[in-house]
Scaffold this active site. Structure first.
Site, PDB file in Angstrom:
ATOM      1  N   LYS A   1       0.800  -1.192   0.000  1.00 15.85           N
ATOM      2  CA  LYS A   1       0.000   0.000   0.000  1.00 15.85           C
ATOM      3  C   LYS A   1       0.848   1.263   0.000  1.00 15.85           C
ATOM      4  O   LYS A   1       0.388   2.332  -0.345  1.00 15.85           O
ATOM      5  CB  LYS A   1      -0.897   0.056   1.258  1.00 15.85           C
ATOM      6  CG  LYS A   1      -1.782  -1.150   1.458  1.00 15.85           C
ATOM      7  CD  LYS A   1      -2.673  -0.890   2.726  1.00 15.85           C
ATOM      8  CE  LYS A   1      -3.552  -2.082   3.025  1.00 15.85           C
ATOM      9  NZ  LYS A   1      -2.876  -3.098   3.867  1.00 15.85           N
ATOM     10  N   GLY A   2       2.091   1.140   0.471  1.00 16.99           N
ATOM     11  CA  GLY A   2       2.909   2.308   0.777  1.00 16.99           C
ATOM     12  C   GLY A   2       3.048   3.346  -0.323  1.00 16.99           C
ATOM     13  O   GLY A   2       3.178   4.532  -0.048  1.00 16.99           O
TER      14      GLY A   2
ATOM     15  N   ASP B   1       7.683   2.958  -2.014  1.00 13.73           N
ATOM     16  CA  ASP B   1       7.802   3.951  -0.947  1.00 13.73           C
ATOM     17  C   ASP B   1       9.225   4.026  -0.411  1.00 13.73           C
ATOM     18  O   ASP B   1       9.836   5.094  -0.369  1.00 13.73           O
ATOM     19  CB  ASP B   1       6.795   3.670   0.185  1.00 13.73           C
ATOM     20  CG  ASP B   1       6.816   2.216   0.680  1.00 13.73           C
ATOM     21  OD1 ASP B   1       7.678   1.432   0.234  1.00 13.73           O
ATOM     22  OD2 ASP B   1       5.963   1.874   1.516  1.00 13.73           O
TER      23      ASP B   1
ATOM     24  N   ASP C   1      14.712  -0.570   1.934  1.00 11.96           N
ATOM     25  CA  ASP C   1      15.344  -0.849   3.217  1.00 11.96           C
ATOM     26  C   ASP C   1      16.398  -1.930   3.007  1.00 11.96           C
ATOM     27  O   ASP C   1      17.538  -1.630   2.644  1.00 11.96           O
ATOM     28  CB  ASP C   1      14.246  -1.236   4.218  1.00 11.96           C
ATOM     29  CG  ASP C   1      14.768  -1.437   5.632  1.00 11.96           C
ATOM     30  OD1 ASP C   1      15.935  -1.109   5.882  1.00 11.96           O
ATOM     31  OD2 ASP C   1      14.011  -1.923   6.490  1.00 11.96           O
TER      32      ASP C   1
ATOM     33  N   ASP D   1       3.713   3.313   6.975  1.00  9.87           N
ATOM     34  CA  ASP D   1       2.900   3.072   8.161  1.00  9.87           C
ATOM     35  C   ASP D   1       3.671   2.430   9.307  1.00  9.87           C
ATOM     36  O   ASP D   1       4.752   1.872   9.124  1.00  9.87           O
ATOM     37  CB  ASP D   1       1.753   2.117   7.816  1.00  9.87           C
ATOM     38  CG  ASP D   1       2.246   0.683   7.607  1.00  9.87           C
ATOM     39  OD1 ASP D   1       3.169   0.490   6.789  1.00  9.87           O
ATOM     40  OD2 ASP D   1       1.742  -0.222   8.285  1.00  9.87           O
TER      41      ASP D   1
ATOM     42  N   ARG E   1      -0.045   6.727   7.579  1.00  9.11           N
ATOM     43  CA  ARG E   1       0.227   6.847   6.143  1.00  9.11           C
ATOM     44  C   ARG E   1      -0.179   8.212   5.592  1.00  9.11           C
ATOM     45  O   ARG E   1       0.374   8.701   4.613  1.00  9.11           O
ATOM     46  CB  ARG E   1      -0.546   5.780   5.355  1.00  9.11           C
ATOM     47  CG  ARG E   1      -0.095   4.361   5.607  1.00  9.11           C
ATOM     48  CD  ARG E   1      -0.756   3.435   4.585  1.00  9.11           C
ATOM     49  NE  ARG E   1      -0.708   2.038   4.965  1.00  9.11           N
ATOM     50  CZ  ARG E   1       0.312   1.213   4.722  1.00  9.11           C
ATOM     51  NH1 ARG E   1       1.378   1.661   4.109  1.00  9.11           N
ATOM     52  NH2 ARG E   1       0.260  -0.049   5.080  1.00  9.11           N
TER      53      ARG E   1
HETATM   54  P1  IMP Z   1      12.803  -4.129   2.020  1.00  7.06           P
HETATM   55  O1  IMP Z   1      12.479  -5.405   1.299  1.00  7.06           O
HETATM   56  O2  IMP Z   1      13.496  -4.375   3.319  1.00  7.06           O
HETATM   57  O3  IMP Z   1      13.529  -3.110   1.182  1.00  7.06           O
HETATM   58  O4  IMP Z   1      11.403  -3.635   2.502  1.00  7.06           O
HETATM   59  C1  IMP Z   1      10.811  -2.492   2.150  1.00  7.06           C
HETATM   60  C2  IMP Z   1       9.446  -2.475   2.801  1.00  7.06           C
HETATM   61  O5  IMP Z   1       9.557  -2.505   4.234  1.00  7.06           O
HETATM   62  C3  IMP Z   1       8.788  -1.174   2.465  1.00  7.06           C
HETATM   63  O6  IMP Z   1       7.995  -1.309   1.301  1.00  7.06           O
HETATM   64  C4  IMP Z   1       7.995  -0.865   3.723  1.00  7.06           C
HETATM   65  O7  IMP Z   1       6.722  -1.456   3.626  1.00  7.06           O
HETATM   66  C5  IMP Z   1       8.753  -1.528   4.845  1.00  7.06           C
HETATM   67  N1  IMP Z   1       9.622  -0.583   5.577  1.00  7.06           N
HETATM   68  C6  IMP Z   1      10.974  -0.579   5.623  1.00  7.06           C
HETATM   69  N2  IMP Z   1      11.448   0.422   6.390  1.00  7.06           N
HETATM   70  C7  IMP Z   1      10.363   1.095   6.849  1.00  7.06           C
HETATM   71  C8  IMP Z   1      10.198   2.261   7.692  1.00  7.06           C
HETATM   72  O8  IMP Z   1      11.142   2.907   8.186  1.00  7.06           O
HETATM   73  N3  IMP Z   1       8.914   2.640   7.929  1.00  7.06           N
HETATM   74  C9  IMP Z   1       7.830   1.991   7.420  1.00  7.06           C
HETATM   75  N4  IMP Z   1       7.952   0.906   6.627  1.00  7.06           N
HETATM   76  C10 IMP Z   1       9.198   0.451   6.342  1.00  7.06           C
HETATM   77 MG    MG Z   2       5.734  -1.469   1.348  1.00  6.62          MG
END
Ligand code: IMP
Ligand code: MG
Length: 170
Positions: free
Chosen positions: A40-41, A96, A99, A155, A161
């Site tokens: 949703k982000g 969004d 990470d 979120d 959000r």
């Molecule tokens: P990745 O696979 O670790 O890059 O995950 C990214 C997903 O983790 C994003 O689409 C967010 O939904 C969630 N996420 C990672 N860091 C944050 C944060 O600081 N706040 C909120 N959601 C986060």
């Molecule tokens: Mg996300």
């Protein structure tokens, strides 16, 4: 839990979206583009970006879940798939936040297997130095530190959000 500080203001975000929209307008002029928002982000980034695009563009959305356990890392599950076929299309994935990078690297592989003409990635917030095996982000809004952030689509347990700025929760 409270928002302890504003990390990136509404104005900074609006300016950045305009900047990136004009880069995308330049890049895809005379071409068709499919923008894929990751739910949703990314719903707020996509809607703000959409209003600034002057292109032959369609919008589609996908919802995915990532698994992070050691055994299952690298897996994504499609909760909602695309409606359109992206074969031979220029695709722009809009996410969004970046990470660990697992979500985007797996999603990119999955979409590549559908034979688009091209794939680029726009990620609004990028956490520095977290990804173990980073992939190329073609358009990145802001580099931020490792702290947990909310707002502008992001979120904490489904909340915050709607905030028009990026805040730190503590
Ligand atoms: P990745 O696979 O670790 O890059 O995950 C990214 C997903 O983790 C994003 O689409 C967010 O939904 C969630 N996420 C990672 N860091 C944050 C944060 O600081 N706040 C909120 N959601 C986060
Ligand atoms: Mg996300």
């Amino acid at each position: 839990m409270k928002i302890s500080k504003t990390l990136i203001s509404k104005e900074e975000i609006e300016n950045k979206i305009s900047e990136i929209a004009s880069e995308i307008n330049d890049k895809y002029k005379e071409e068709e583009l499919v923008v894929i928002g990751i739910l949703k982000g990314a719903f707020i980034v996509v809607s703000d970006l959409a209003k600034k695009l002057q292109l032959d563009v369609t919008f589609d959305f996908m919802s995915i879940k990532s698994y992070y356990g050691s055994e299952s890392s690298g897996q994504i599950k499609i909760v909602k798939d695309l409606e359109y076929d992206i074969a031979d299309k220029n695709v722009l994935i809009v996410e969004d936040i970046y990470d660990t990078g697992l979500t985007l690297s797996n999603l990119k592989k999955l979409l590549e297997s559908r034979n688009p003409k091209s794939i680029e990635i726009f990620c609004m917030f990028v956490k520095k130095d977290v990804a173990e095996d980073p992939i190329e982000i073609n358009y990145s809004g802001f580099e931020i530190g490792p702290e947990f952030v909310v707002g502008y689509g992001l979120d904490y347990n489904g909340k915050y959000r709607e905030l028009p700025y990026l805040g730190v929760l503590s």
